[in-house]
Enzyme design. Structure first.
Site, PDB file in Angstrom:
ATOM      1  N   ASP A 157       8.195 -11.466 -12.748  1.00 29.83           N
ATOM      2  CA  ASP A 157       7.018 -11.383 -13.620  1.00 29.83           C
ATOM      3  C   ASP A 157       7.271 -12.013 -14.988  1.00 29.83           C
ATOM      4  OD1 ASP A 157       5.657 -10.035 -11.569  1.00 29.83           O
ATOM      5  OD2 ASP A 157       6.363  -8.096 -12.268  1.00 29.83           O
ATOM      6  N   HIS A 194      -0.670 -10.206 -11.491  1.00 29.42           N
ATOM      7  CA  HIS A 194       0.125  -8.993 -11.783  1.00 29.42           C
ATOM      8  C   HIS A 194      -0.756  -7.993 -12.513  1.00 29.42           C
ATOM      9  CE1 HIS A 194       3.671  -6.587 -12.529  1.00 29.42           C
ATOM     10  NE2 HIS A 194       3.271  -6.470 -13.781  1.00 29.42           N
ATOM     11  N   SER A 249      -2.723 -10.091 -15.342  1.00 26.67           N
ATOM     12  CA  SER A 249      -2.267 -11.413 -15.777  1.00 26.67           C
ATOM     13  C   SER A 249      -2.040 -12.296 -14.569  1.00 26.67           C
ATOM     14  CB  SER A 249      -0.926 -11.291 -16.524  1.00 26.67           C
ATOM     15  OG  SER A 249      -0.990 -10.384 -17.588  1.00 26.67           O
ATOM     16  N   ASN A 283       0.984 -16.057  -9.479  1.00 22.69           N
ATOM     17  CA  ASN A 283       0.901 -14.669  -9.034  1.00 22.69           C
ATOM     18  C   ASN A 283      -0.081 -13.920  -9.921  1.00 22.69           C
ATOM     19  OD1 ASN A 283       1.717 -12.284  -7.578  1.00 22.69           O
ATOM     20  ND2 ASN A 283       2.951 -11.694  -9.330  1.00 22.69           N
TER      21      ASN A 283
END
Length: 189
Positions: free
Chosen positions: A146, A110, A137, A108
């Site tokens: 996260d 972020h 990130s 992912n």
């Protein structure tokens, strides 16, 4: 070396998806986009992906149990031969069951320098804290929001007079550079 097949999940305009697709089409990329999927059938990112000739899957989750909805997404990803899932503005929380099924194969992007500012409103929170830098990130997705291992980061200075929107614009530009590079590195592991 065979290119890893990537499935991208998105919910909106898909600008990070576009950056990943463009990098994949560059020729020497270690990954290829096998599927772009969305929980929003009218998402601009899906429209763009379809116009590029990419395989797309859309299904609104309305009226469907979360487990049943995720089973549909999972089946579409597997049918496309996906090996890695890249979340690109996918605004639904994935269940622990889904994450476990794809353990170590979901990444992912972020919009903060994790572990700072997990969750939402990252830019406003960085400005309010008086931080000198913000950024983005790329991380492994785990059951903790996260919270997975960070694979790469890019810093963006917070300028005097920045608003959450102006900072978000500059961080997004950094995301578009960082995400394709980190996905390429991840695909070669």
């Amino acid at each position: 070396m065979a290119r890893k097949k990537v499935g991208i999940l998105l919910s909106g305009r898909g600008s990070n998806m576009m950056a990943l697709v463009q990098a994949a089409q560059a020729g020497d990329s270690p990954y290829a986009i096998a599927l772009v999927a969305s929980d929003k059938p009218a998402a601009p990112g899906i429209t763009w992906a379809a116009a590029q000739g990419l395989a797309v899957f859309t299904q609104s989750p309305k009226g469907i149990a979360k487990s049943d909805y995720e089973a549909l997404i999972d089946a579409a990803l597997r049918d496309a031969g996906v090996e890695i899932i890249a979340l690109a503005g996918y605004m639904r929380l994935l269940s622990d069951t889904f994450v476990a099924r794809w353990r170590g194969r979901i990444i992912n992007i972020h919009p903060s320098l994790l572990p700072k500012y997990m969750g939402l409103d990252t830019h406003a929170r960085a400005i309010a804290a008086g931080d000198a830098v913000a950024g983005c990130s790329v991380h492994i997705v785990t059951e903790e929001l996260d919270g997975g291992a960070v694979l790469g980061q890019a810093e963006v200075p917070i300028l005097p007079g920045d608003t959450a929107d102006s900072l978000a614009d500059r961080v997004l530009a950094a995301e578009h550079r960082l995400y394709p590079r980190i996905l390429a590195e991840f695909a070669t592991q």
